[in-house]
Design a protein around this motif. Structure first.
Motif, mmCIF file in Angstrom:
data_model
loop_
_atom_site.group_PDB
_atom_site.id
_atom_site.type_symbol
_atom_site.label_atom_id
_atom_site.label_comp_id
_atom_site.label_asym_id
_atom_site.label_seq_id
_atom_site.Cartn_x
_atom_site.Cartn_y
_atom_site.Cartn_z
ATOM 1 N N LYS A 1 -1.489 18.257 2.054
ATOM 2 C CA LYS A 1 -1.679 17.758 3.420
ATOM 3 C C LYS A 1 -2.620 18.702 4.150
ATOM 4 O O LYS A 1 -2.808 19.857 3.759
ATOM 5 N N GLN B 1 -1.737 15.503 11.590
ATOM 6 C CA GLN B 1 -2.471 15.504 10.327
ATOM 7 C C GLN B 1 -3.906 15.054 10.537
ATOM 8 O O GLN B 1 -4.230 14.362 11.505
ATOM 9 N N ASP C 1 1.070 7.420 13.895
ATOM 10 C CA ASP C 1 0.272 8.199 12.944
ATOM 11 C C ASP C 1 -0.567 9.252 13.679
ATOM 12 O O ASP C 1 -0.063 9.976 14.514
ATOM 13 N N SER D 1 -7.022 12.629 9.384
ATOM 14 C CA SER D 1 -7.052 11.229 8.977
ATOM 15 C C SER D 1 -8.016 11.062 7.795
ATOM 16 O O SER D 1 -9.106 11.642 7.813
ATOM 17 N N TYR E 1 0.822 -1.204 0.000
ATOM 18 C CA TYR E 1 0.000 0.000 0.000
ATOM 19 C C TYR E 1 0.861 1.262 0.000
ATOM 20 O O TYR E 1 2.033 1.240 0.384
ATOM 21 N N ALA E 2 0.247 2.365 -0.407
ATOM 22 C CA ALA E 2 0.893 3.669 -0.307
ATOM 23 C C ALA E 2 0.768 4.190 1.116
ATOM 24 O O ALA E 2 -0.065 3.714 1.901
ATOM 25 N N ASP E 3 1.596 5.188 1.447
ATOM 26 C CA ASP E 3 1.533 5.803 2.773
ATOM 27 C C ASP E 3 0.402 6.829 2.780
ATOM 28 O O ASP E 3 0.629 8.037 2.692
ATOM 29 N N ALA E 4 -0.813 6.329 2.866
ATOM 30 C CA ALA E 4 -1.990 7.191 2.772
ATOM 31 C C ALA E 4 -3.021 6.843 3.841
ATOM 32 O O ALA E 4 -4.223 7.008 3.638
ATOM 33 N N THR F 1 4.665 15.121 0.897
ATOM 34 C CA THR F 1 3.780 15.317 -0.246
ATOM 35 C C THR F 1 3.264 16.742 -0.256
ATOM 36 O O THR F 1 3.294 17.438 0.749
ATOM 37 N N LYS G 1 -4.057 10.199 6.939
ATOM 38 C CA LYS G 1 -2.864 11.027 6.773
ATOM 39 C C LYS G 1 -2.130 10.671 5.489
ATOM 40 O O LYS G 1 -2.433 9.689 4.829
ATOM 41 N N ARG G 2 -1.146 11.536 5.148
ATOM 42 C CA ARG G 2 -0.318 11.306 3.971
ATOM 43 C C ARG G 2 1.153 11.388 4.357
ATOM 44 O O ARG G 2 1.491 11.875 5.438
ATOM 45 N N CYS G 3 2.006 10.960 3.444
ATOM 46 C CA CYS G 3 3.436 11.117 3.658
ATOM 47 C C CYS G 3 3.756 12.583 3.913
ATOM 48 O O CYS G 3 3.186 13.481 3.286
#
Length: 283
Positions: free
Chosen positions: A149, A137, A108, A139, A76-79, A146, A141-143
């Protein structure tokens, strides 16, 4: 005789549990001892048992379970796509793989409100984490590096960190709390600085101002905020990647390398696959 053997087995189990508990309790103390050293701590980040053991085998004194890496290892992506249960499972695996060095777990956003945040900290402590990071962040959240945000309001961010610190104090053992803000990207540097100050006021052990975009911002952060501070050295990210000696001179306590091992592993894997595709030898 059977009852005697069973009693002996029970005592051995209790002894083993007590030994494991004592080792877990010592890890936060070990982490604090590392952070109290005058020199900066270089912290390669891990995401599974193999990378955790590699960090320890290479002689580093601490590591961090990166959420980006854990998500990537699961495809998965960091999302914000992984549940706390999945993250806690990875933390349990890393704790089992490490023999002597402490690690931070990526908390997180705390996976909900302040009550959830406390549960996240307690849950990570129960599986052997010596420290936990909580961020501000929204929810999912993102990297942190990026372009798009958003962060929660300041009071809500402070409430998250306060809840994490309360959980630390209630659990005992000296767990280390990192409080991260991503406000620099969306609300400005002054707001990010103020959040770091507020995080310290409610008990955060380490502050982490994510993605400063210049050396000047990094220097100001170190000058204006007290306590232990973390620098995120992401190759190709928004923050200047500086040598650990320069970061130490600024006032940073930890130099984290969140994707160095994942990137190296990915490059090597792609090269090996390309050789196989060409029919070349992999020796």
């Amino acid at each position: 005789n059977h009852q005697l053997v069973q009693r002996m087995r029970n005592r051995l189990c209790l002894l083993g549990a007590a030994t494991a508990a004592a080792l877990d309790a010592s890890m936060p103390a070990r982490l604090r001892a590392v952070l109290q050293k005058p020199q900066i701590s270089v912290m390669p980040c891990c995401y599974d048992g193999v990378t955790a053991r590699l960090v320890e085998r290479a002689g580093f004194e601490l590591t961090f379970m990166t959420g980006f890496g854990v998500a990537a290892a699961r495809g998965y992506a960091d999302a914000g796509l992984l549940s706390f249960g999945e993250m806690q499972d990875s933390a349990r695996m890393i704790a089992s793989a490490l023999k002597a060095i402490p690690f931070f777990a990526d908390g997180d956003t705390g996976y909900g409100n302040a009550v959830n945040c406390k549960r996240t900290v307690r849950g990570y402590a129960q599986v052997g984490a010596a420290g936990v990071m909580i961020e501000d962040q929204v929810s999912p959240k993102r990297c942190g590096h990026t372009g798009v945000k958003a962060v929660v309001p300041r009071d809500e961010a402070v409430a998250r960190v306060r809840a994490a610190c309360d959980a630390r104090d209630e659990h005992g053992g000296g767990l280390v709390v990192i409080a991260r803000t991503d406000a620099n990207a969306c609300l400005g540097f002054d707001e990010a600085l103020d959040r770091c100050r507020r995080f310290r006021e409610v008990g955060a052990d380490v502050t982490f101002l994510e993605a400063p975009t210049s050396v000047a911002q990094m220097e100001t952060y170190c000058r204006e905020v007290d306590g232990w501070k973390l620098a995120n050295m992401l190759e190709g990210g928004l923050t200047p990647v500086l040598p650990p000696a320069d970061l130490e001179a600024m006032g940073y306590t930890i130099a984290a390398y969140p994707l160095t091992l994942l990137s190296a592993s990915t490059r090597t894997s792609l090269e090996a696959l390309a050789r196989l595709d060409r029919g070349a030898s992999t020796e």
